[in-house]
Write a protein that holds these residues in place. Structure first.
Motif, PDB file in Angstrom:
ATOM      1  N   TYR A  62       0.813  -1.216   0.000  1.00 19.64           N
ATOM      2  CA  TYR A  62       0.000   0.000   0.000  1.00 19.64           C
ATOM      3  C   TYR A  62       0.845   1.264   0.000  1.00 19.64           C
ATOM      4  CZ  TYR A  62      -2.803   3.790   1.995  1.00 19.64           C
ATOM      5  OH  TYR A  62      -3.388   5.007   2.237  1.00 19.64           O
ATOM      6  N   LEU A  63       1.828   1.339   0.890  1.00 14.33           N
ATOM      7  CA  LEU A  63       2.592   2.581   1.042  1.00 14.33           C
ATOM      8  C   LEU A  63       3.316   2.968  -0.240  1.00 14.33           C
ATOM      9  CD1 LEU A  63       4.099   2.103   4.620  1.00 14.33           C
ATOM     10  CD2 LEU A  63       2.261   3.646   3.955  1.00 14.33           C
ATOM     11  N   LEU A  64       3.968   2.004  -0.876  1.00 12.75           N
ATOM     12  CA  LEU A  64       4.758   2.345  -2.056  1.00 12.75           C
ATOM     13  C   LEU A  64       3.878   2.578  -3.279  1.00 12.75           C
ATOM     14  CD1 LEU A  64       7.842   0.018  -1.509  1.00 12.75           C
ATOM     15  CD2 LEU A  64       7.584   2.458  -0.990  1.00 12.75           C
ATOM     16  N   ILE A 110       9.200  15.044   2.065  1.00 10.83           N
ATOM     17  CA  ILE A 110       8.921  14.213   3.240  1.00 10.83           C
ATOM     18  C   ILE A 110       7.791  13.251   2.901  1.00 10.83           C
ATOM     19  CG2 ILE A 110       8.291  14.156   5.678  1.00 10.83           C
ATOM     20  CD1 ILE A 110       9.050  17.130   5.850  1.00 10.83           C
ATOM     21  N   PHE A 111       7.984  11.961   3.230  1.00 15.19           N
ATOM     22  CA  PHE A 111       6.933  10.964   3.092  1.00 15.19           C
ATOM     23  C   PHE A 111       6.684  10.341   4.458  1.00 15.19           C
ATOM     24  CE2 PHE A 111       5.648   6.504   1.715  1.00 15.19           C
ATOM     25  CZ  PHE A 111       4.335   6.867   1.420  1.00 15.19           C
ATOM     26  N   TYR A 112       5.418  10.340   4.876  1.00 22.14           N
ATOM     27  CA  TYR A 112       5.048   9.865   6.206  1.00 22.14           C
ATOM     28  C   TYR A 112       4.260   8.555   6.159  1.00 22.14           C
ATOM     29  CZ  TYR A 112       5.441  14.695   8.187  1.00 22.14           C
ATOM     30  OH  TYR A 112       5.829  15.936   8.609  1.00 22.14           O
ATOM     31  N   HIS A 157      12.782   2.316   1.777  1.00 19.18           N
ATOM     32  CA  HIS A 157      12.850   2.112   0.317  1.00 19.18           C
ATOM     33  C   HIS A 157      12.523   3.404  -0.424  1.00 19.18           C
ATOM     34  CE1 HIS A 157      12.552  -0.030  -3.522  1.00 19.18           C
ATOM     35  NE2 HIS A 157      11.484   0.722  -3.750  1.00 19.18           N
ATOM     36  N   ALA A 158      11.571   4.169   0.108  1.00 18.07           N
ATOM     37  CA  ALA A 158      11.212   5.441  -0.536  1.00 18.07           C
ATOM     38  C   ALA A 158      12.413   6.376  -0.595  1.00 18.07           C
ATOM     39  CB  ALA A 158      10.053   6.096   0.215  1.00 18.07           C
TER      40      ALA A 158
END
Length: 345
Positions: free
Chosen positions: A115-117, A134-136, A155-156
């Protein structure tokens, strides 16, 4: 008309490091949660966003589900980036998040790597960017190993799709564990975004803000006005047209109980004695803590933006003023704490 940023845009704003990182944020950041979705036209949005950047607000905070409808805030801001802000991209901090429901099926929310990626790729498409600053992880997911969620954040960064990563609404123990896991992967937990206000002090009560200080994680407080309650508009009976007037809105009935509004009235007296609006007092209080990098505001109008920015004229609170605020707020404190399923967002 082509937008040209004000040459004096950095003259008045103050900037603070996010924890022990090299990243600086303005003490006032602008969130696009509820006011910059599909119901906002481009000229109205650009009027506020341009004025914010002209005042030194370099950080614009989004999430995959911001709207309404979900995704529309990123789409609108993507248009702003393409049409007006593109020459200033390297002066901007653009953040987004993933954690809440976005699409049907088992992979459309929470904290899995899948989901996140996938969500980050969708956000980048809507924004028209190669990377976000920024990725939260938008909320803690008790049903996914934290190693998997933090691995997706790492990974992001490694893939170049995010420069920094953070967490939002994580309680103290989960904050510490997230930090440990990311550190073992060689990635810093740069920032934590919890709710925090005069009336909502859960990060003090459970030790989250102390953990952030100890670990060198910056804190950016969302809902510093307690969903608008600390603007004083509800105690004054001027909540028409606000989220409090919407039965489907995010404001809870408990936020406007008589005891809460009575506390706001007492706090308003302190604000007047300082020559501030209630909004400015509330922001001063949140920013009094050295652990707090920035206060994240949400505005519907240019007038509201200017009111928020007025805090820059009087940020300091004397110890006796802090004590007086504690006494005034005591009867109106909200019993809030992040739950595994998340809240407020």
């Amino acid at each position: 008309m082509i937008y040209r940023a004000d040459h004096a845009r950095y003259d008045a704003m103050q900037y603070r490091h996010s924890g022990r990182s090299g990243l600086k944020l303005p003490v006032i950041s602008l969130g696009l949660w509820q006011n910059f979705g599909g119901t906002r036209d481009y000229p109205g949005a650009m009027e506020i966003l341009g004025a914010a950047f002209d005042a030194g607000i370099t950080h614009f905070d989004l999430a995959n589900n911001y709207g309404p409808p979900p995704g529309s805030s990123e789409e609108l801001f993507g248009q702003v980036l393409a049409r007006d802000f593109r020459p200033y991209r390297d002066e901007l901090i653009v953040s987004t998040k993933a954690g809440y429901h976005m699409w049907p099926g088992p992979y459309g929310e929470f904290g899995s790597r899948k989901y996140l990626l996938a969500s980050l790729d969708q956000s980048l498409t809507r924004l028209g960017l190669d990377y976000v600053d920024i990725f939260y992880s938008h909320r803690y997911d008790p049903n996914t190993p934290l190693e998997e969620t933090m691995g997706a954040l790492a990974h992001a960064v490694r893939s170049g799709k995010a420069l920094y990563v953070g967490i939002s609404s994580y309680p103290e123990q989960e904050t510490r564990e997230a930090y440990r896991i990311l550190a073992e992967m060689g990635v810093a937990t740069t920032i934590h975004q919890p709710s925090y206000s005069i009336l909502n002090r859960w990060i003090e009560d459970d030790g989250t803000i102390d953990a952030c200080a100890e670990l060198g994680i910056g804190v950016i407080a969302f809902s510093p006005l307690a969903q608008g309650v600390l603007s004083g508009k509800y105690s004054q009976g001027t909540g028409e047209g606000t989220r409090g007037a919407d039965p489907k809105g995010s404001l809870r009935a408990s936020h406007v109980e008589p005891r809460v509004l009575a506390a706001v009235d007492k706090l308003s007296e302190i604000a007047r004695s300082r020559g501030q609006t209630m909004v400015q007092l509330a922001l001063s209080w949140v920013l009094r803590r050295k652990e707090v990098t920035s206060a994240l505001i949400g505005v519907r109008t240019l007038e509201q933006l200017r009111d928020n920015l007025g805090v820059l004229n009087n940020l300091e609170l004397a110890p006796e003023e802090v004590a007086a605020i504690d006494v005034a707020a005591e009867g109106g404190l909200m019993e809030l704490h992040p739950r595994p399923s998340g809240w407020l967002r």
